[in-house]
Write a protein that holds these residues in place. Sequence first.
Motif, PDB file in Angstrom:
ATOM      1  N   ILE A 187      31.418 139.362 129.729  1.00  0.00           N
ATOM      2  CA  ILE A 187      32.081 139.002 128.599  1.00  0.00           C
ATOM      3  C   ILE A 187      33.141 137.979 128.898  1.00  0.00           C
ATOM      4  CG2 ILE A 187      32.307 139.279 126.761  1.00  0.00           C
ATOM      5  CD1 ILE A 187      29.502 139.827 126.781  1.00  0.00           C
ATOM      6  N   ASP A 196      41.820 139.372 134.958  1.00  0.00           N
ATOM      7  CA  ASP A 196      42.067 140.813 135.156  1.00  0.00           C
ATOM      8  C   ASP A 196      42.227 141.714 135.663  1.00  0.00           C
ATOM      9  OD1 ASP A 196      38.944 142.199 134.507  1.00  0.00           O
ATOM     10  OD2 ASP A 196      39.910 143.171 135.974  1.00  0.00           O
ATOM     11  N   GLU A 197      42.627 143.518 135.546  1.00  0.00           N
ATOM     12  CA  GLU A 197      43.422 143.717 136.599  1.00  0.00           C
ATOM     13  C   GLU A 197      42.843 144.129 137.696  1.00  0.00           C
ATOM     14  OE1 GLU A 197      43.669 147.352 134.398  1.00  0.00           O
ATOM     15  OE2 GLU A 197      41.727 147.983 134.313  1.00  0.00           O
ATOM     16  N   ALA A 248      18.534 143.475 131.195  1.00  0.00           N
ATOM     17  CA  ALA A 248      17.484 143.137 130.407  1.00  0.00           C
ATOM     18  C   ALA A 248      18.225 141.665 129.378  1.00  0.00           C
ATOM     19  CB  ALA A 248      16.969 143.951 129.839  1.00  0.00           C
ATOM     20  N   ILE A 264      47.283 143.051 132.154  1.00  0.00           N
ATOM     21  CA  ILE A 264      47.808 142.499 130.403  1.00  0.00           C
ATOM     22  C   ILE A 264      48.659 144.587 130.414  1.00  0.00           C
ATOM     23  CG2 ILE A 264      47.762 142.646 127.936  1.00  0.00           C
ATOM     24  CD1 ILE A 264      44.955 140.468 129.114  1.00  0.00           C
ATOM     25  N   ASP A 287      32.266 144.311 125.240  1.00  0.00           N
ATOM     26  CA  ASP A 287      32.435 146.199 124.381  1.00  0.00           C
ATOM     27  C   ASP A 287      33.615 146.634 124.197  1.00  0.00           C
ATOM     28  OD1 ASP A 287      29.872 146.807 125.617  1.00  0.00           O
ATOM     29  OD2 ASP A 287      30.393 147.874 126.777  1.00  0.00           O
ATOM     30  N   GLY A 321      19.025 148.133 125.447  1.00  0.00           N
ATOM     31  CA  GLY A 321      19.460 146.960 126.520  1.00  0.00           C
ATOM     32  C   GLY A 321      19.671 146.012 125.943  1.00  0.00           C
ATOM     33  N   LEU A 378      24.985 143.912 125.862  1.00  0.00           N
ATOM     34  CA  LEU A 378      25.270 142.565 126.392  1.00  0.00           C
ATOM     35  C   LEU A 378      25.075 141.175 125.711  1.00  0.00           C
ATOM     36  CD1 LEU A 378      26.938 141.795 129.068  1.00  0.00           C
ATOM     37  CD2 LEU A 378      25.456 141.512 130.331  1.00  0.00           C
ATOM     38  N   ASN A 379      23.673 141.408 125.813  1.00  0.00           N
ATOM     39  CA  ASN A 379      23.611 140.668 124.288  1.00  0.00           C
ATOM     40  C   ASN A 379      24.300 140.521 123.178  1.00  0.00           C
ATOM     41  OD1 ASN A 379      20.927 139.304 126.093  1.00  0.00           O
ATOM     42  ND2 ASN A 379      20.054 141.881 125.759  1.00  0.00           N
TER      43      ASN A 379
HETATM   44  C1  LIG Z   1      23.063 152.607 130.914  1.00  0.00           C
HETATM   45  C2  LIG Z   1      23.696 151.216 130.304  1.00  0.00           C
HETATM   46  C3  LIG Z   1      22.936 150.174 130.786  1.00  0.00           C
HETATM   47  C4  LIG Z   1      22.636 149.125 130.151  1.00  0.00           C
HETATM   48  N1  LIG Z   1      22.192 147.833 129.981  1.00  0.00           N
HETATM   49  C5  LIG Z   1      22.095 146.438 129.445  1.00  0.00           C
HETATM   50  C6  LIG Z   1      21.145 145.413 129.531  1.00  0.00           C
HETATM   51  O1  LIG Z   1      19.484 145.904 129.686  1.00  0.00           O
HETATM   52  N2  LIG Z   1      20.839 144.975 128.445  1.00  0.00           N
HETATM   53  C7  LIG Z   1      22.123 144.365 128.020  1.00  0.00           C
HETATM   54  O2  LIG Z   1      22.714 143.901 127.828  1.00  0.00           O
HETATM   55  N3  LIG Z   1      22.733 145.771 128.258  1.00  0.00           N
HETATM   56  C8  LIG Z   1      23.128 146.419 128.662  1.00  0.00           C
HETATM   57  N4  LIG Z   1      23.964 146.741 128.210  1.00  0.00           N
HETATM   58  C9  LIG Z   1      25.317 147.296 127.998  1.00  0.00           C
HETATM   59  C10 LIG Z   1      26.578 146.554 128.976  1.00  0.00           C
HETATM   60  O3  LIG Z   1      26.346 146.848 130.344  1.00  0.00           O
HETATM   61  C11 LIG Z   1      27.555 146.054 128.500  1.00  0.00           C
HETATM   62  O4  LIG Z   1      28.017 145.548 127.362  1.00  0.00           O
HETATM   63  C12 LIG Z   1      29.187 145.352 129.234  1.00  0.00           C
HETATM   64  O5  LIG Z   1      28.235 145.515 130.064  1.00  0.00           O
HETATM   65  C13 LIG Z   1      30.009 145.128 128.649  1.00  0.00           C
HETATM   66  O6  LIG Z   1      31.153 143.584 129.429  1.00  0.00           O
HETATM   67  P1  LIG Z   1      31.826 143.097 129.077  1.00  0.00           P
HETATM   68  O7  LIG Z   1      32.308 142.496 129.468  1.00  0.00           O
HETATM   69  O8  LIG Z   1      32.596 143.353 127.363  1.00  0.00           O
HETATM   70  O9  LIG Z   1      33.484 144.479 129.400  1.00  0.00           O
HETATM   71  P2  LIG Z   1      33.795 145.379 130.676  1.00  0.00           P
HETATM   72  O10 LIG Z   1      32.096 145.446 131.870  1.00  0.00           O
HETATM   73  O11 LIG Z   1      33.686 146.627 130.819  1.00  0.00           O
HETATM   74  O12 LIG Z   1      34.901 144.007 131.284  1.00  0.00           O
HETATM   75  C14 LIG Z   1      36.299 144.565 131.168  1.00  0.00           C
HETATM   76  C15 LIG Z   1      36.890 144.378 131.826  1.00  0.00           C
HETATM   77  O13 LIG Z   1      38.377 143.421 131.433  1.00  0.00           O
HETATM   78  C16 LIG Z   1      39.164 144.757 132.201  1.00  0.00           C
HETATM   79  N5  LIG Z   1      40.642 144.906 131.787  1.00  0.00           N
HETATM   80  C17 LIG Z   1      40.458 145.946 130.991  1.00  0.00           C
HETATM   81  N6  LIG Z   1      41.484 147.120 131.071  1.00  0.00           N
HETATM   82  C18 LIG Z   1      42.356 145.360 131.576  1.00  0.00           C
HETATM   83  C19 LIG Z   1      43.799 145.146 131.070  1.00  0.00           C
HETATM   84  N7  LIG Z   1      44.774 145.598 130.547  1.00  0.00           N
HETATM   85  N8  LIG Z   1      44.559 144.247 131.805  1.00  0.00           N
HETATM   86  C20 LIG Z   1      43.691 143.287 132.847  1.00  0.00           C
HETATM   87  N9  LIG Z   1      42.071 143.476 132.593  1.00  0.00           N
HETATM   88  C21 LIG Z   1      41.150 144.642 131.987  1.00  0.00           C
HETATM   89  C22 LIG Z   1      38.352 145.276 133.329  1.00  0.00           C
HETATM   90  O14 LIG Z   1      38.497 145.519 134.935  1.00  0.00           O
HETATM   91  C23 LIG Z   1      36.993 144.859 133.497  1.00  0.00           C
HETATM   92  O15 LIG Z   1      36.233 143.768 134.087  1.00  0.00           O
HETATM   93  C24 LIG Z   1      24.201 148.403 128.849  1.00  0.00           C
HETATM   94  C25 LIG Z   1      24.793 149.902 129.265  1.00  0.00           C
HETATM   95  C26 LIG Z   1      25.334 151.034 129.741  1.00  0.00           C
HETATM   96  C27 LIG Z   1      25.869 151.836 130.166  1.00  0.00           C
END
Ligand SMILES: Cc1cc2nc3c(=O)[nH]c(=O)nc-3n(C[C@H](O)[C@H](O)[C@H](O)COP(=O)(O)OP(=O)(O)OC[C@H]3O[C@@H](n4cnc5c(N)ncnc54)[C@H](O)[C@@H]3O)c2cc1C
Length: 408
Positions: free
Chosen positions: A15, A34-35, A52, A139, A292, A302, A305-306
């Motif tokens: 995201i 990113d850390e 998905a 951060i 997230d 699923g 992410l969407n």
């Molecule tokens: C089992 C499972 C199946 C899933 N399947 C689907 C699916 O099919 N379709 C769908 O739409 N969604 C799905 N999801 C949801 C999806 O995986 C998440 O919503 C998505 O990965 C979130 O991405 P993000 O980038 O918001 O967060 P994250 O992937 O958690 O990224 C956060 C980033 O922030 C960085 N970070 C954290 N703190 C700091 C800091 N202090 N300083 C610098 N960097 C930092 C971390 O290193 C990380 O890279 C699924 C989730 C699960 C658990």
Amino acid sequence: MTKTYDIIVGGGGIIGSVTAFAFAKHGFTVALVDEKQVNAKKNIEFDSRAYALSRTTINMLSVLGVWKDLVKIAQPILDMKVSDGVAGRGASPFYMHFDHRDMEAGPIGYMVVDRFLKSSLWESISRNTNISKFFGYKIINQNVNSRLIEVQLENKCKIFGKLLVGSDGRRSTIAERSGIKRHTFDYRQTSIVCAVSHERDHLGEAHQFFMPPGPLAILPLKNRISSIVWTEKSEEASHLKTLSDAKFLKELKPRFGNFRGQISLKGARYFFPLSLSISKKLVVERVALVGDSAHVVHPIAGQGLNLGMRDVASLVEIITIARRCGEDFGTTDVLVRYSTWRDFDRLTLYSFTHLVNKVFSNDSMIIRTLRGIGMGAINNIPGIRRALMEEASGHGEGLPLLMSGRRI
Ligand SMILES: Cc1cc2nc3c(=O)[nH]c(=O)nc-3n(C[C@H](O)[C@H](O)[C@H](O)COP(=O)(O)OP(=O)(O)OC[C@H]3O[C@@H](n4cnc5c(N)ncnc54)[C@H](O)[C@@H]3O)c2cc1C
């Protein structure tokens, strides 16, 4: 070292990476922090994690120019069958069948493997000169003054921005430091994610079996491989974690069934303890949350992410238009337009996933009978089936421009 950016993106997961790239494509200067050391992992051994992606997410990735490479390795989802199941006893006779031919155009969605999505985004980001990368920097603090937000990195380096986007995941410290509290709920369930190869072709068909401890999703990937998201009670998942591959497969087989012939494990297994975590606010002065860090929902549909992708599309649209109108886009006056736009969608999705998990992860005879009848009824009414498919593909009221495949 100090420098001022239009946008600081805190967290470079999927995201955060899409946020940085979308803002950069619209002419903003961006610092992506990113850390972890983010790198293109295309060549590592098969990685079973996959997502998905809904059609509206794909619309946005297409407008941003990321989809044209991904589509070559993405698996279209052509059919989806949803049914009740009990390990070893197979699916109930009542089920819902969603067929892509019931929709106006194209497949229901696409399955994309995590490392391909990340490496495509990485390549796009590394080519874009509007994005400064701060990888391997955590951060650790942030302070707002009247015109800017100051972000402090672990190495004592400070960067300044007009807006800090919090995309630092479910344990967002950006939200915490902004004083944004969360609603949380522990599902006491864990999703086990792995992949299996099978003898028979999946023909683009996805399955969701509702088992009493939680759902089992079988999602098609390229080359007779399916991604498994198997949700179990957390105590049982802890036990499954200790098993050898052979013993784990023995437990999986009666749940999977034999409709695709012999199955074998492919790649690693991942365990995700599940909880709901919803921020009480999306914005404060010079800070907006996406993905997230704003909302973690049950993976039953699923959609996590969407949902995050819809945050990104809405935020980029609000901020781009505000800048064109000469507004200071980091102020609460502007940011509140984003949170107002997003409130209904996120409320609907987390209520829906929470409710579906409650109703379906349940072995009461009465509820089982009622949901069987409900599924059978929905299956026989094409209008409802179509409406559910449109909703799952992200179409709905007030879709952001990028999500409908249009430029801002
Ligand atoms: C089992 C499972 C199946 C899933 N399947 C689907 C699916 O099919 N379709 C769908 O739409 N969604 C799905 N999801 C949801 C999806 O995986 C998440 O919503 C998505 O990965 C979130 O991405 P993000 O980038 O918001 O967060 P994250 O992937 O958690 O990224 C956060 C980033 O922030 C960085 N970070 C954290 N703190 C700091 C800091 N202090 N300083 C610098 N960097 C930092 C971390 O290193 C990380 O890279 C699924 C989730 C699960 C658990």
